[in-house]
Motif scaffolding. Structure first.
Motif, PDB file in Angstrom:
ATOM      1  N   THR A  71       0.839  -1.203   0.000  1.00 32.50           N
ATOM      2  CA  THR A  71       0.000   0.000   0.000  1.00 32.50           C
ATOM      3  C   THR A  71       0.871   1.248   0.000  1.00 32.50           C
ATOM      4  N   ALA A  72       1.926   1.251   0.807  1.00 32.78           N
ATOM      5  CA  ALA A  72       2.822   2.399   0.858  1.00 32.78           C
ATOM      6  C   ALA A  72       3.540   2.589  -0.472  1.00 32.78           C
ATOM      7  N   ALA A  73       3.938   1.499  -1.091  1.00 31.08           N
ATOM      8  CA  ALA A  73       4.614   1.593  -2.390  1.00 31.08           C
ATOM      9  C   ALA A  73       3.670   2.133  -3.452  1.00 31.08           C
ATOM     10  N   ASN A  74       2.417   1.682  -3.421  1.00 28.21           N
ATOM     11  CA  ASN A  74       1.439   2.186  -4.382  1.00 28.21           C
ATOM     12  C   ASN A  74       1.173   3.675  -4.180  1.00 28.21           C
ATOM     13  N   ALA A  75       1.114   4.104  -2.918  1.00 24.56           N
ATOM     14  CA  ALA A  75       0.894   5.520  -2.634  1.00 24.56           C
ATOM     15  C   ALA A  75       2.076   6.345  -3.126  1.00 24.56           C
ATOM     16  N   ALA A  76       3.282   5.863  -2.913  1.00 23.14           N
ATOM     17  CA  ALA A  76       4.465   6.577  -3.388  1.00 23.14           C
ATOM     18  C   ALA A  76       4.487   6.645  -4.907  1.00 23.14           C
ATOM     19  N   SER A  77       4.064   5.576  -5.541  1.00 18.27           N
ATOM     20  CA  SER A  77       4.000   5.552  -7.004  1.00 18.27           C
ATOM     21  C   SER A  77       2.989   6.563  -7.523  1.00 18.27           C
ATOM     22  N   ASP A  78       1.848   6.639  -6.854  1.00 18.35           N
ATOM     23  CA  ASP A  78       0.824   7.606  -7.255  1.00 18.35           C
ATOM     24  C   ASP A  78       1.335   9.034  -7.084  1.00 18.35           C
ATOM     25  N   GLU A  79       2.048   9.312  -5.984  1.00 17.25           N
ATOM     26  CA  GLU A  79       2.600  10.643  -5.752  1.00 17.25           C
ATOM     27  C   GLU A  79       3.630  10.990  -6.822  1.00 17.25           C
ATOM     28  N   ALA A  80       4.447  10.020  -7.187  1.00 20.50           N
ATOM     29  CA  ALA A  80       5.456  10.251  -8.222  1.00 20.50           C
ATOM     30  C   ALA A  80       4.796  10.533  -9.560  1.00 20.50           C
ATOM     31  N   ALA A  81       3.739   9.806  -9.881  1.00 24.43           N
ATOM     32  CA  ALA A  81       3.027  10.026 -11.136  1.00 24.43           C
ATOM     33  C   ALA A  81       2.405  11.416 -11.160  1.00 24.43           C
ATOM     34  N   ALA A  82       1.864  11.865 -10.027  1.00 20.63           N
ATOM     35  CA  ALA A  82       1.284  13.205  -9.953  1.00 20.63           C
ATOM     36  C   ALA A  82       2.367  14.267 -10.124  1.00 20.63           C
ATOM     37  N   ALA A  83       3.540  14.044  -9.542  1.00 15.98           N
ATOM     38  CA  ALA A  83       4.640  14.998  -9.688  1.00 15.98           C
ATOM     39  C   ALA A  83       5.104  15.072 -11.134  1.00 15.98           C
ATOM     40  N   VAL A  84       5.150  13.943 -11.816  1.00 17.37           N
ATOM     41  CA  VAL A  84       5.538  13.927 -13.229  1.00 17.37           C
ATOM     42  C   VAL A  84       4.511  14.689 -14.060  1.00 17.37           C
ATOM     43  N   ALA A  85       3.241  14.490 -13.758  1.00 16.95           N
ATOM     44  CA  ALA A  85       2.190  15.198 -14.492  1.00 16.95           C
ATOM     45  C   ALA A  85       2.312  16.707 -14.279  1.00 16.95           C
ATOM     46  N   ASP A  86       2.630  17.127 -13.048  1.00 15.29           N
ATOM     47  CA  ASP A  86       2.811  18.554 -12.769  1.00 15.29           C
ATOM     48  C   ASP A  86       3.974  19.124 -13.564  1.00 15.29           C
ATOM     49  N   VAL A  87       5.086  18.394 -13.625  1.00 16.97           N
ATOM     50  CA  VAL A  87       6.259  18.861 -14.367  1.00 16.97           C
ATOM     51  C   VAL A  87       5.950  18.946 -15.850  1.00 16.97           C
ATOM     52  N   GLU A  88       5.235  17.952 -16.380  1.00 16.58           N
ATOM     53  CA  GLU A  88       4.867  17.980 -17.796  1.00 16.58           C
ATOM     54  C   GLU A  88       3.940  19.160 -18.095  1.00 16.58           C
ATOM     55  N   ALA A  89       3.018  19.435 -17.195  1.00 16.59           N
ATOM     56  CA  ALA A  89       2.109  20.562 -17.403  1.00 16.59           C
ATOM     57  C   ALA A  89       2.875  21.876 -17.359  1.00 16.59           C
ATOM     58  N   ALA A  90       3.827  22.001 -16.447  1.00 17.07           N
ATOM     59  CA  ALA A  90       4.630  23.235 -16.367  1.00 17.07           C
ATOM     60  C   ALA A  90       5.477  23.391 -17.620  1.00 17.07           C
ATOM     61  N   ALA A  91       6.023  22.285 -18.136  1.00 19.75           N
ATOM     62  CA  ALA A  91       6.826  22.359 -19.358  1.00 19.75           C
ATOM     63  C   ALA A  91       5.963  22.746 -20.558  1.00 19.75           C
ATOM     64  N   ALA A  92       4.747  22.230 -20.606  1.00 23.00           N
ATOM     65  CA  ALA A  92       3.840  22.584 -21.694  1.00 23.00           C
ATOM     66  C   ALA A  92       3.470  24.055 -21.634  1.00 23.00           C
ATOM     67  N   GLU A  93       3.236  24.588 -20.434  1.00 23.31           N
ATOM     68  CA  GLU A  93       2.930  26.017 -20.281  1.00 23.31           C
ATOM     69  C   GLU A  93       4.117  26.867 -20.704  1.00 23.31           C
ATOM     70  N   ALA A  94       5.314  26.419 -20.357  1.00 20.03           N
ATOM     71  CA  ALA A  94       6.508  27.171 -20.728  1.00 20.03           C
ATOM     72  C   ALA A  94       6.693  27.170 -22.248  1.00 20.03           C
ATOM     73  N   ASP A  95       6.391  26.055 -22.897  1.00 21.01           N
ATOM     74  CA  ASP A  95       6.492  25.983 -24.353  1.00 21.01           C
ATOM     75  C   ASP A  95       5.451  26.891 -25.019  1.00 21.01           C
ATOM     76  N   ASN A  96       4.256  26.928 -24.458  1.00 21.29           N
ATOM     77  CA  ASN A  96       3.194  27.757 -25.035  1.00 21.29           C
ATOM     78  C   ASN A  96       3.487  29.246 -24.834  1.00 21.29           C
ATOM     79  N   ALA A  97       4.184  29.591 -23.756  1.00 19.54           N
ATOM     80  CA  ALA A  97       4.501  30.987 -23.472  1.00 19.54           C
ATOM     81  C   ALA A  97       5.539  31.518 -24.455  1.00 19.54           C
ATOM     82  N   ASN A  98       6.369  30.637 -24.973  1.00 21.02           N
ATOM     83  CA  ASN A  98       7.405  31.083 -25.913  1.00 21.02           C
ATOM     84  C   ASN A  98       6.811  31.085 -27.257  1.00 21.02           C
TER      85      ASN A  98
END
Length: 98
Positions: A71-98
């Motif tokens: 359960t703890a490993a699954n929760a950590a995996s979910d948190e990591a996936a959410a962090a990756v999604a946040d980074v991808e969204a920030a990168a997409a916003e940065a690309d759109n701003a340029n």
């Protein structure tokens, strides 16, 4: 010049090989210095060789700690996936701003 290089290389190889050997008397048998138990002692087994192995009580206990770890490993995996999604969204916003 090549002849001198070949002679130097051959003498270096000869000295290297001569430095590897350290036996004073080649007629003595090689002895293993790090052997703790002889082969006969290792294969003889315990004094009571007819005894049957017993079951380990801890091997049959409930697997709750493993479930908690999963359960703890699954929760950590979910948190990591959410962090990756946040980074991808920030990168997409940065690309759109340029």
């Amino acid at each position: 010049m090549k002849k001198i290089a070949h002679i130097a290389l051959a003498s270096a190889v000869a000295l290297t090989l001569a430095g590897c050997g350290s036996s004073d008397d080649a007629s003595t048998d090689a002895m293993a210095d790090d052997v703790e138990v002889s082969a006969d002692e290792a294969m003889s087994g315990p004094e009571d060789a007819g005894a049957l192995p017993t079951a380990d009580a801890s091997a049959t206990e409930d697997a709750e700690p493993a479930a908690d770890a999963t359960t703890a490993a699954n929760a950590a995996s979910d948190e990591a996936a959410a962090a990756v999604a946040d980074v991808e969204a920030a990168a997409a916003e940065a690309d759109n701003a340029n």
